[in-house]
Design an enzyme around this catalytic site. Structure first.
Site, PDB file in Angstrom:
ATOM      1  N   HIS A   6      71.777   1.466  27.607  1.00 31.27           N
ATOM      2  CA  HIS A   6      71.180   1.518  26.272  1.00 31.27           C
ATOM      3  C   HIS A   6      72.243   1.345  25.191  1.00 31.27           C
ATOM      4  O   HIS A   6      73.171   2.145  25.109  1.00 31.27           O
ATOM      5  CB  HIS A   6      70.485   2.883  26.129  1.00 31.27           C
ATOM      6  CG  HIS A   6      69.732   3.071  24.869  1.00 31.27           C
ATOM      7  ND1 HIS A   6      69.992   4.104  23.995  1.00 31.27           N
ATOM      8  CD2 HIS A   6      68.713   2.363  24.317  1.00 31.27           C
ATOM      9  CE1 HIS A   6      69.160   4.037  22.977  1.00 31.27           C
ATOM     10  NE2 HIS A   6      68.374   2.996  23.150  1.00 31.27           N
ATOM     11  N   ARG A   7      72.126   0.296  24.409  1.00 32.09           N
ATOM     12  CA  ARG A   7      73.141  -0.087  23.401  1.00 32.09           C
ATOM     13  C   ARG A   7      74.493  -0.326  24.072  1.00 32.09           C
ATOM     14  O   ARG A   7      75.543   0.005  23.518  1.00 32.09           O
ATOM     15  CB  ARG A   7      73.266   0.971  22.306  1.00 32.09           C
ATOM     16  CG  ARG A   7      71.934   1.404  21.702  1.00 32.09           C
ATOM     17  CD  ARG A   7      72.105   2.462  20.610  1.00 32.09           C
ATOM     18  NE  ARG A   7      70.820   3.072  20.280  1.00 32.09           N
ATOM     19  CZ  ARG A   7      70.665   4.099  19.450  1.00 32.09           C
ATOM     20  NH1 ARG A   7      71.708   4.615  18.827  1.00 32.09           N
ATOM     21  NH2 ARG A   7      69.463   4.598  19.204  1.00 32.09           N
ATOM     22  N   GLU A  33      70.308  -3.130  27.134  1.00 37.04           N
ATOM     23  CA  GLU A  33      69.457  -3.189  25.937  1.00 37.04           C
ATOM     24  C   GLU A  33      70.348  -3.133  24.708  1.00 37.04           C
ATOM     25  O   GLU A  33      71.373  -2.455  24.700  1.00 37.04           O
ATOM     26  CB  GLU A  33      68.517  -1.977  25.918  1.00 37.04           C
ATOM     27  CG  GLU A  33      67.496  -1.972  24.779  1.00 37.04           C
ATOM     28  CD  GLU A  33      67.919  -1.180  23.539  1.00 37.04           C
ATOM     29  OE1 GLU A  33      67.116  -1.107  22.598  1.00 37.04           O
ATOM     30  OE2 GLU A  33      69.059  -0.675  23.486  1.00 37.04           O
ATOM     31  N   ASP A  35      70.212  -4.030  20.033  1.00 36.35           N
ATOM     32  CA  ASP A  35      69.367  -4.188  18.842  1.00 36.35           C
ATOM     33  C   ASP A  35      69.922  -5.308  17.950  1.00 36.35           C
ATOM     34  O   ASP A  35      71.133  -5.385  17.743  1.00 36.35           O
ATOM     35  CB  ASP A  35      69.399  -2.876  18.046  1.00 36.35           C
ATOM     36  CG  ASP A  35      69.125  -1.673  18.945  1.00 36.35           C
ATOM     37  OD1 ASP A  35      67.959  -1.481  19.318  1.00 36.35           O
ATOM     38  OD2 ASP A  35      70.089  -0.971  19.301  1.00 36.35           O
ATOM     39  N   HIS A  48      72.496  -1.054  15.704  1.00 35.73           N
ATOM     40  CA  HIS A  48      71.224  -0.331  15.777  1.00 35.73           C
ATOM     41  C   HIS A  48      70.555  -0.143  14.432  1.00 35.73           C
ATOM     42  O   HIS A  48      69.364  -0.432  14.259  1.00 35.73           O
ATOM     43  CB  HIS A  48      71.408   1.041  16.439  1.00 35.73           C
ATOM     44  CG  HIS A  48      70.127   1.792  16.547  1.00 35.73           C
ATOM     45  ND1 HIS A  48      69.670   2.646  15.570  1.00 35.73           N
ATOM     46  CD2 HIS A  48      69.173   1.780  17.516  1.00 35.73           C
ATOM     47  CE1 HIS A  48      68.497   3.132  15.927  1.00 35.73           C
ATOM     48  NE2 HIS A  48      68.173   2.636  17.109  1.00 35.73           N
ATOM     49  N   GLU A 108      66.152  -6.056  21.523  1.00 43.22           N
ATOM     50  CA  GLU A 108      65.191  -5.412  20.624  1.00 43.22           C
ATOM     51  C   GLU A 108      65.335  -6.016  19.235  1.00 43.22           C
ATOM     52  O   GLU A 108      66.406  -5.933  18.617  1.00 43.22           O
ATOM     53  CB  GLU A 108      65.395  -3.889  20.567  1.00 43.22           C
ATOM     54  CG  GLU A 108      64.310  -3.277  19.677  1.00 43.22           C
ATOM     55  CD  GLU A 108      64.484  -1.811  19.356  1.00 43.22           C
ATOM     56  OE1 GLU A 108      65.181  -1.076  20.069  1.00 43.22           O
ATOM     57  OE2 GLU A 108      63.889  -1.401  18.331  1.00 43.22           O
ATOM     58  N   LYS A 110      64.973  -5.682  15.612  1.00 41.70           N
ATOM     59  CA  LYS A 110      64.825  -4.525  14.702  1.00 41.70           C
ATOM     60  C   LYS A 110      64.232  -4.976  13.370  1.00 41.70           C
ATOM     61  O   LYS A 110      64.848  -4.832  12.309  1.00 41.70           O
ATOM     62  CB  LYS A 110      66.195  -3.875  14.472  1.00 41.70           C
ATOM     63  CG  LYS A 110      66.606  -2.920  15.578  1.00 41.70           C
ATOM     64  CD  LYS A 110      65.883  -1.588  15.485  1.00 41.70           C
ATOM     65  CE  LYS A 110      66.399  -0.587  16.513  1.00 41.70           C
ATOM     66  NZ  LYS A 110      65.393   0.401  16.900  1.00 41.70           N
ATOM     67  N   ASP A 228      71.983   6.028  27.958  1.00 41.39           N
ATOM     68  CA  ASP A 228      73.320   5.904  27.364  1.00 41.39           C
ATOM     69  C   ASP A 228      74.393   6.179  28.421  1.00 41.39           C
ATOM     70  O   ASP A 228      75.465   5.579  28.382  1.00 41.39           O
ATOM     71  CB  ASP A 228      73.506   6.932  26.244  1.00 41.39           C
ATOM     72  CG  ASP A 228      72.440   6.840  25.159  1.00 41.39           C
ATOM     73  OD1 ASP A 228      71.979   5.720  24.880  1.00 41.39           O
ATOM     74  OD2 ASP A 228      72.074   7.896  24.594  1.00 41.39           O
TER      75      ASP A 228
HETATM   76  O1  G3P Z   1      64.420  -0.053  23.288  1.00 38.01           O
HETATM   77  C1  G3P Z   1      64.374   1.302  23.595  1.00 38.01           C
HETATM   78  C2  G3P Z   1      65.020   2.130  22.511  1.00 38.01           C
HETATM   79  O2  G3P Z   1      66.277   1.573  22.234  1.00 38.01           O
HETATM   80  C3  G3P Z   1      64.211   2.192  21.256  1.00 38.01           C
HETATM   81  O3  G3P Z   1      64.704   3.101  20.339  1.00 38.01           O
HETATM   82  O4  G3P Z   1      65.923   3.801  18.323  1.00 38.01           O
HETATM   83  O5  G3P Z   1      67.163   3.533  20.460  1.00 38.01           O
HETATM   84  O6  G3P Z   1      66.359   1.546  19.231  1.00 38.01           O
HETATM   85  P1  G3P Z   1      66.098   2.980  19.561  1.00 38.01           P
HETATM   86 CA    CA Z   2      66.976  -0.117  20.750  1.00 36.75          CA
END
Ligand code: G3P
Ligand code: CA
Length: 232
Positions: A6-7, A33, A35, A48, A108, A110, A228
């Site tokens: 994640h990120r 993943e 953003d 993000h 993603e 945004k 994460d």
């Molecule tokens: O894509 C899943 C998650 O990343 C969505 O929430 O705020 O971490 O971008 P956020």
């Molecule tokens: Ca995200």
């Protein structure tokens, strides 16, 4: 159960930076993943928040700054001094890291606060440039953005992101023809989600950073978790 970094590998490295992605690429997980936002001069960048205030030593909205202006700031030292000098990455730089892996790549969009007119077409063009159509998953909390992307690139996988659940969830998912939904992990046990899983909807859950919750997600039939810490 599958894991998406994640990120990038954001527990140990500054989120959404090249070092976080390079380290994520070494982990041999299912995917990554990140953003994407659009700069004032229409460049796709990976960060993000809508603003750079939290994750850099600068201030301002991405939409109000050019790529050159954004690159003047440091996106690493807020996390730890040893990462000073990390720059905001472009989408192309991040795709280049994962091009030669077998990772699923979840972009993603945004666009839920600022719409970034034209962002979907710019992302589609970059996917084409890298020939990554088969390994991309496009997601967004802005479902209009998903619909626009599907018009441009109907063969790329898409997922609806939810911060809260809707009634008639399965009908809504069918309306978009998405292959998956991405939900907060604590909705995994809700009957509406369990029914959707039984009926073949792929459910991925964010953000899971401990083994106990990862085990619960697996038992509930969740396809993948965003993490994460990555090794849950
Ligand atoms: O894509 C899943 C998650 O990343 C969505 O929430 O705020 O971490 O971008 P956020
Ligand atoms: Ca995200």
């Amino acid at each position: 159960m599958n894991i998406l970094a994640h990120r990038g590998y954001s527990a140990k490295f500054p989120e959404n930076t090249l070092i976080a992605f390079e380290e994520a690429a070494k982990l041999d997980v299912w995917g990554v993943e990140f953003d994407v936002h659009l700069t004032k001069d229409q460049q796709l960048v990976v960060i993000h928040d809508e603003s750079i205030n939290r994750t850099s030593n600068g201030k301002g909205f991405v939409k109000d700054l050019s790529l050159v202006e954004l690159r003047a700031f440091d996106y690493g030292s807020w996390f730890a001094e040893e990462f000073a000098g990390q720059k905001i990455p472009t989408l192309a730089e991040v795709l280049a890291i994962f091009k030669d892996t077998d990772y699923q790549i979840n972009i993603e969009i945004k666009s839920d606060i600022f719409e970034y007119e034209g962002i979907e077409a710019l992302i589609a063009q970059e996917i084409l440039n890298f020939g990554l159509q088969e390994r991309i998953i496009i997601s967004s909390f802005n479902h209009e953005s998903i619909a626009r992307f599907q018009q441009i690139m109907p063969n790329v996988k898409t997922a609806l992101l939810f911060a809260s659940l809707v009634t008639k969830l399965e009908d809504y998912v069918k309306l978009f023809g998405c292959e998956a939904i991405h939900i907060p992990y604590y909705y995994g046990k809700r009957s509406i989600i369990q029914q959707a899983i039984k009926n073949g909807v792929i459910v991925r859950a964010y953000t899971v950073n401990n083994a106990k919750i990862a085990g619960q997600m697996d038992a509930l039939g969740v396809d993948a978790v965003f993490s994460d810490v990555v090794r849950v």
